[in-house]
Design a protein around this motif. Structure first.
Motif, PDB file in Angstrom:
ATOM      1  N   TYR A 149       0.830  -1.205   0.000  1.00 50.78           N
ATOM      2  CA  TYR A 149       0.000   0.000   0.000  1.00 50.78           C
ATOM      3  C   TYR A 149       0.863   1.253   0.000  1.00 50.78           C
ATOM      4  CZ  TYR A 149       0.810   0.613   5.080  1.00 50.78           C
ATOM      5  OH  TYR A 149       1.364   0.808   6.323  1.00 50.78           O
ATOM      6  N   TRP A 154      -2.757   6.526   2.556  1.00 47.38           N
ATOM      7  CA  TRP A 154      -3.480   6.095   3.757  1.00 47.38           C
ATOM      8  C   TRP A 154      -3.405   7.164   4.848  1.00 47.38           C
ATOM      9  CZ3 TRP A 154      -5.702   1.180   5.437  1.00 47.38           C
ATOM     10  CH2 TRP A 154      -5.980   0.324   4.354  1.00 47.38           C
ATOM     11  N   ASP A 172     -11.721   1.737   5.897  1.00 49.14           N
ATOM     12  CA  ASP A 172     -10.529   2.497   5.528  1.00 49.14           C
ATOM     13  C   ASP A 172     -10.512   2.809   4.033  1.00 49.14           C
ATOM     14  OD1 ASP A 172      -9.710   2.470   8.136  1.00 49.14           O
ATOM     15  OD2 ASP A 172      -8.269   0.838   7.889  1.00 49.14           O
ATOM     16  N   ILE A 176     -10.497   6.475   2.112  1.00 53.09           N
ATOM     17  CA  ILE A 176      -9.578   6.843   1.028  1.00 53.09           C
ATOM     18  C   ILE A 176     -10.359   7.371  -0.169  1.00 53.09           C
ATOM     19  CG2 ILE A 176      -7.962   5.895  -0.673  1.00 53.09           C
ATOM     20  CD1 ILE A 176      -6.991   4.004   1.603  1.00 53.09           C
ATOM     21  N   THR A 267      -3.904   0.583  -2.696  1.00 50.03           N
ATOM     22  CA  THR A 267      -3.717  -0.737  -2.096  1.00 50.03           C
ATOM     23  C   THR A 267      -3.850  -1.851  -3.123  1.00 50.03           C
ATOM     24  OG1 THR A 267      -5.071   0.207  -0.292  1.00 50.03           O
ATOM     25  CG2 THR A 267      -4.341  -2.080  -0.036  1.00 50.03           C
TER      26      THR A 267
END
Length: 434
Positions: A149, A154, A172, A176, A267
């Motif tokens: 990632y 992040w 998460d 993003i 990711t």
């Protein structure tokens, strides 16, 4: 349970991995004894470095073995191309063992290299490509599994802790999507093979016997609490929630490295072998290698992350080779002296080999490594037999591409109906195989 903190950009901690055993390999089996000589062809999947790094290997090896000449042949679609070639006797002298060959067919295509008992004293995970006590391939490197990632992306999304559950991971990715311009998750659907990486995480369950007691021996491996239900379920939810690329049919593997390195992708689930490739792509694009992180699969058992270690492709000798001693010399030299595993950020295939610094994020997260136990004697081909009978390419990408199509609304069905169909086919195959 408090979530593990995501490592700060630039942080690095060396991994310490202890393996059992020491000492040298056993005597070579008949057919690979003798003085290495002749011209051999080594077939590789590394199209990106075959004309550069591999040429350095060639020079170093030939300096040590002046009676041997090494030629390379690279394949982009390795699994597909090598399967076609293996319908003949002309598939190089050294090749990577394709996943499509069942254990009970190893001796048909590959030269035995020695016993598991002897070779395991020097090389890790030799039992992965062994049958009836004989080893047929040596790992080019040893990988663990997780998600590569972009730490900057992040962090920009305000995420400070590693996700410990699939639900947290989805939250998460949603953050993003809402707060950055990056694609939260990239499937690499079009190239296909990256989707096969999802099967290599069984060690997440924390049980080295999981494959021998659950996957092949369950009638419902896509149930919510079983590994394929958890992993494929997460992939389905990522796509269904609009957290992946808009049009998966246009993905491009080589381009994806640069896109992750520059933060246009956040990711991807890939083996640890991918870390150095992503770092290099980041630097080539003017970003920093330190922007690239590696996190464990978002699932914990007893409050702890687990990650499977397994061998990468295995170097093997074509049973029809006319220069088996030279081929065996290359395989041993590659594992012991080329530094391929270390340079690629992998764990050494040698029992006492060096360990990489690229897995420092795992060390910081307290990841426990799991080496899966081999199938019991007489059961080595059981799972692959069920796979073949069910016509579910568990180690491939076809059914996962279908999963993505259903999740994005390009094919009929939903997660429940698709997983029920997979379970039904798997159970019927188990009954047929016996």
């Amino acid at each position: 349970m408090a979530r593990k903190h995501i490592a700060a950009v630039g942080a690095a901690t060396a991994l310490t991995l202890t393996a059992c055993g020491s000492g040298g390999s056993g005597d070579a089996s008949e057919g690979i004894d003798g003085t290495p000589s002749g011209e051999i062809t080594v077939i590789t999947q590394r199209t990106d470095i075959v004309d550069t790094v591999f040429q350095d290997y060639k020079a170093e090896f030939e300096a040590e073995y002046p009676d041997v000449t090494v030629n390379f042949e690279s394949m982009t679609d390795y699994e597909g191309e090598i399967a076609t070639r293996m319908n003949t006797e002309d598939y190089g002298d050294v090749l990577l063992m394709p996943n499509s060959v069942d254990p009970d067919e190893f001796a048909t295509y590959f030269e035995p290299l020695g016993s598991v008992e002897d070779l395991s004293q020097k090389y890790k995970l030799v039992e992965e490509k062994a049958y009836e006590g004989q080893v047929y391939g040596i790992s080019i490197t040893v990988n663990t599994q997780g998600l590569v990632y972009n730490k900057v992306v992040w962090a920009e999304a305000g995420i400070e802790d590693l996700p410990t559950t699939p639900e947290e991971f989805l939250e998460d990715l949603q953050a993003i999507k809402e707060t950055t311009d990056a694609v939260p998750y990239y499937t690499n659907y079009a190239d296909g093979w990256p989707l096969s990486q999802w099967d290599g995480n069984r060690g997440v369950m924390g049980d080295p016997d999981y494959a021998n007691t659950q996957v092949a021996y369950s009638d419902t491996p896509w149930a919510q609490d079983e590994w394929h239900g958890i992993s494929d379920g997460l992939l389905f939810d990522v796509v269904a929630n609009g957290l992946s690329e808009e049009d998966p049919t246009t993905t491009n593997w080589e381009e994806s490295k640069t896109l992750l390195g520059t933060g246009e992708i956040a990711t991807m689930l890939l083996g640890s072998w991918a870390i150095t490739q992503m770092q290099q792509a980041a630097e080539d694009a003017g970003a920093s290698a330190e922007d690239i992180g590696y996190m464990p699969f978002p699932y914990q058992v007893d409050g702890k992350f687990h990650a499977q270690i397994s061998g990468d492709y295995k170097n093997a000798i074509n049973v029809h080779s006319e220069h088996k001693a030279a081929a065996w010399a290359w395989i041993q030299w590659f594992a012991e002296k080329s530094d391929y595993a270390y340079d690629e950020g992998g764990i050494s295939p040698l029992v006492d080999g060096p360990t990489p610094t690229t897995l420092g994020d795992f060390d910081a997260a307290g990841v426990e490594y799991v080496q899966m136990n081999p199938a019991p004697a007489g059961k080595e081909a059981y799972e692959s037999s069920v796979v073949n009978e069910s016509e579910i390419d568990l180690y491939g990408n076809i059914y996962r591409q279908e999963l993505v199509d259903i999740a994005r609304g390009a094919a009929d069905g939903d997660k429940e109906s698709f997983f029920a169909e997979l379970d039904e086919r798997w159970a019927a195959a188990r009954e047929s195989v016996g």
